[in-house]
Design an enzyme around this catalytic site. Sequence first.
Site, mmCIF file in Angstrom:
data_model
loop_
_atom_site.group_PDB
_atom_site.id
_atom_site.type_symbol
_atom_site.label_atom_id
_atom_site.label_comp_id
_atom_site.label_asym_id
_atom_site.label_seq_id
_atom_site.Cartn_x
_atom_site.Cartn_y
_atom_site.Cartn_z
ATOM 1 C CG HIS A 99 -1.743 -1.026 1.574
ATOM 2 N ND1 HIS A 99 -1.322 -2.164 2.190
ATOM 3 C CD2 HIS A 99 -3.079 -1.175 1.373
ATOM 4 C CE1 HIS A 99 -2.359 -2.980 2.357
ATOM 5 N NE2 HIS A 99 -3.424 -2.414 1.868
ATOM 6 C CG ASP A 102 1.754 -0.993 3.372
ATOM 7 O OD1 ASP A 102 1.026 -0.625 4.294
ATOM 8 O OD2 ASP A 102 1.424 -1.838 2.513
ATOM 9 C CD GLU A 230 -7.577 -8.630 -0.821
ATOM 10 O OE1 GLU A 230 -6.576 -8.166 -1.400
ATOM 11 O OE2 GLU A 230 -7.621 -8.823 0.402
ATOM 12 C CG HIS A 269 -10.897 -11.327 2.505
ATOM 13 N ND1 HIS A 269 -10.441 -10.335 1.665
ATOM 14 C CD2 HIS A 269 -10.331 -11.081 3.709
ATOM 15 C CE1 HIS A 269 -9.646 -9.518 2.338
ATOM 16 N NE2 HIS A 269 -9.557 -9.959 3.574
ATOM 17 C CG ASP A 294 -4.139 -10.934 -0.707
ATOM 18 O OD1 ASP A 294 -3.297 -10.874 -1.629
ATOM 19 O OD2 ASP A 294 -4.494 -9.940 -0.050
ATOM 20 C CG ASP A 307 -5.141 -11.102 7.566
ATOM 21 O OD1 ASP A 307 -5.952 -11.642 6.806
ATOM 22 O OD2 ASP A 307 -4.988 -9.864 7.627
ATOM 23 C CG ASP A 336 -3.317 -9.768 3.282
ATOM 24 O OD1 ASP A 336 -2.777 -9.328 4.310
ATOM 25 O OD2 ASP A 336 -4.309 -9.237 2.754
#
Length: 436
Positions: A99, A102, A230, A269, A294, A307, A336
């Site tokens: 990102h 980040d 996503e 997810h 991910d 995660d 991820d």
Amino acid sequence: MFFSDIPKIRYEGPNSKNPLAFKFYNPERIIAGKPMKEHLPFAMAWWHNLCASGADMFGRDTANKAFGAEKGTMEHAKAKVDAGFEFMQKLGIEYFCFHDVDIVPEADDIKETNLRLDIISDYILAKMRETDIKCLWGTANMFSNPRYMNGAASSNSANVFCFAAAQVKKALDITVKLNGKGYLFWGGREGYETLLNTDIKFEQENIAHLMQMTVRYGRSIGFKGDFYIEPKPKEPMTHQYDFDAATAIGFLRQYGLDKDFKLNIEANHATLAGHTFQHDLRISAINSMLGSIDANQGNLLLGWDTDEFPFNVYETTMCMYEVLKAGGLSGGFNFDAKSRRPSYTHEDMFHSYILSMDAFALGLINAAAIIEDGRIDSFIAERYDSYNHGIGARIRSGEATLEELASYAENMGTPPLPDSGRQEYLESIINNILFS
Ligand code: XUL
Ligand code: CO
């Protein structure tokens, strides 16, 4: 050197007891006609690996990710680049995902943040040129800053929408500069808490507007890669618009975005949406929209996004079965995932990646064996055999009429039961392949 006590991680085979060696991930081993590393383009997630420090809602940091610099400075941003590249090289990971925030600390003024992004992307680019490491995808964080409390493109505020557009533009510029394969939209806070204050149609149209502008801009600056959505059903918002693969595909088609977008499917997810990881991979694949993954794992006893580093080999097997059947990924496998809060040492960062790269290597080996074995595929093919001839073939060809089928049924006498689904037998085949 930030990890001077960690050697280059090598393949030592399943009998090795060395915690800093791969037991199953052997990059050059040929599986289904190509080396493992080509089937498994692994990526490091900048945010978890180099930024997240174990803090949760109940406690502060446990891990030290300062890498010798003061947090929130450009020195720290550069130290993270150095640490990240050393980490990836030691593990033989060829891609990273990021990102905007980040890779640099966000400034109060976006012009200053963008200058920082220019500096750090030059620095990253120089590292990429010294190594074989590449960018898988970039994205903009449009969920952490309070301005995005009501969403980014779905915000009620047009000013916030513009700010989101500015962030997307810059994150895409940087992704293109780093030759990223993809550009990702995870719908952070694109969703809602209550319909008492929300116009869903209006918000979804605005999300589509931002994506359409981004595609036009991206193509105009020469971005040839895929855009990704996503999906995630909830968290942070109660209702997120990109609920699951099927919902995201419907949205992309509705707004004419389906030629430019594919999906980035995250295991945790999918399970939050009440599906298996395999389900969302299959839905994406049959719609030619499986782009990237991910790679992580949820905790099915908890209702949120944990995660975790994936270790469940049954899951990675079914994932790799879908990926092989789909002819591979144009994207990659982005971890991820974050080490658990009590796993706070630098060594734990390596253990985490070794665990999961091995789990995906096992998944690949198993999936190739399932396909090679052929029993599952031939069972499925035979299960639908009644459509290969006679009335079934007429249904499949689209020639049959409702009247014709009704008269066929009336003359059938007592209809036979369909053949057994044989689920338990098929599950035993999988175990037989996995454990023999
Ligand atoms: C959040 C999540 C994000 C996206 C990138 O659940 O998965 O990290 O992958 O914004
Ligand atoms: Co993700």
